[in-house]
Design an enzyme around this catalytic site. Structure first.
Site, PDB file in Angstrom:
ATOM      1  N   ARG A 208       0.817  -1.214   0.000  1.00 45.04           N
ATOM      2  CA  ARG A 208       0.000   0.000   0.000  1.00 45.04           C
ATOM      3  C   ARG A 208       0.853   1.266   0.000  1.00 45.04           C
ATOM      4  O   ARG A 208       0.328   2.367  -0.129  1.00 45.04           O
ATOM      5  CB  ARG A 208      -0.939  -0.006   1.203  1.00 45.04           C
ATOM      6  CG  ARG A 208      -1.900  -1.200   1.163  1.00 45.04           C
ATOM      7  CD  ARG A 208      -2.804  -1.229   2.353  1.00 45.04           C
ATOM      8  NE  ARG A 208      -3.856  -0.233   2.145  1.00 45.04           N
ATOM      9  CZ  ARG A 208      -4.661   0.179   3.090  1.00 45.04           C
ATOM     10  NH1 ARG A 208      -4.554  -0.285   4.310  1.00 45.04           N
ATOM     11  NH2 ARG A 208      -5.593   1.077   2.828  1.00 45.04           N
ATOM     12  N   CYS A 209       2.155   1.108   0.142  1.00 40.51           N
ATOM     13  CA  CYS A 209       3.083   2.237   0.231  1.00 40.51           C
ATOM     14  C   CYS A 209       3.777   2.458  -1.109  1.00 40.51           C
ATOM     15  O   CYS A 209       4.413   1.552  -1.646  1.00 40.51           O
ATOM     16  CB  CYS A 209       4.111   1.963   1.328  1.00 40.51           C
ATOM     17  SG  CYS A 209       5.460   3.168   1.386  1.00 40.51           S
ATOM     18  N   GLY A 210       3.673   3.656  -1.646  1.00 41.78           N
ATOM     19  CA  GLY A 210       4.293   3.972  -2.924  1.00 41.78           C
ATOM     20  C   GLY A 210       5.812   3.821  -2.895  1.00 41.78           C
ATOM     21  O   GLY A 210       6.407   3.318  -3.844  1.00 41.78           O
TER      22      GLY A 210
END
Length: 113
Positions: free
Chosen positions: A9-11
Site C-alpha cells: 500500500r506504500c508507494g
C-alpha cells in the site's frame, strides 16, 4: 538473496520493489504487516541497519502518537512496541547478506547491492 520488507500500500515500498525486480537479482518479499516478527528477529534487523530502534519507528503513525509519543522508553520497549504494532516499522527495509538499509530514499539500496 535480497529480502525486502514490503507494504504494497506504500508507494515508496512499491518503487523499491520495482527497482529490485529490475536488478535481475533473486529476492524474497516479506509482507511485514502480515509477517509476525519476534523480538529477536526485529532486533537482528535493527542491528543490521546499524541504527537505534527509535530510528525505525514511524513516529507520525496514529498508533505511536496515541500510545507512545513523549514517553521515555528503553530500546527494548521500542522494539516491543514495533513487534506489537508492525505498522510502526519504517518501510521499505532491504537486506542483502549482512547489510540492511531503509530504502528512503530509494538510492540507499545502492549502498548494499
Amino acid at each position: 538473496m535480497i529480502q525486502i520488507y514490503h507494504n504494497s500500500r506504500c508507494g515508496k515500498s512499491r518503487d523499491c520493489l520495482a527497482f529490485i525486480e529490475q536488478s535481475g537479482k533473486e529476492f524474497e518479499i516479506i509482507k511485514y504487516l502480515e509477517h509476525i516478527f519476534t523480538f529477536d528477529e526485529l532486533s537482528e534487523i535493527i542491528n543490521k541497519l546499524r541504527i537505534k530502534p527509535i530510528e525505525l519507528v514511524r513516529v507520525k503513525e496514529k498508533v505511536w502518537i496515541e500510545n507512545f509519543k513523549n514517553k521515555i522508553m528503553s530500546d527494548a520497549e521500542v522494539i516491543k512496541a514495533m513487534v506489537d504494532n508492525p505498522i510502526l516499522i519504517e518501510r521499505p527495509i532491504v537486506i542483502y547478506r549482512d547489510q540492511a538499509v531503509i530504502a528512503r530514499p530509494l538510492e540507499n539500496i545502492k549502498t548494499i547491492l
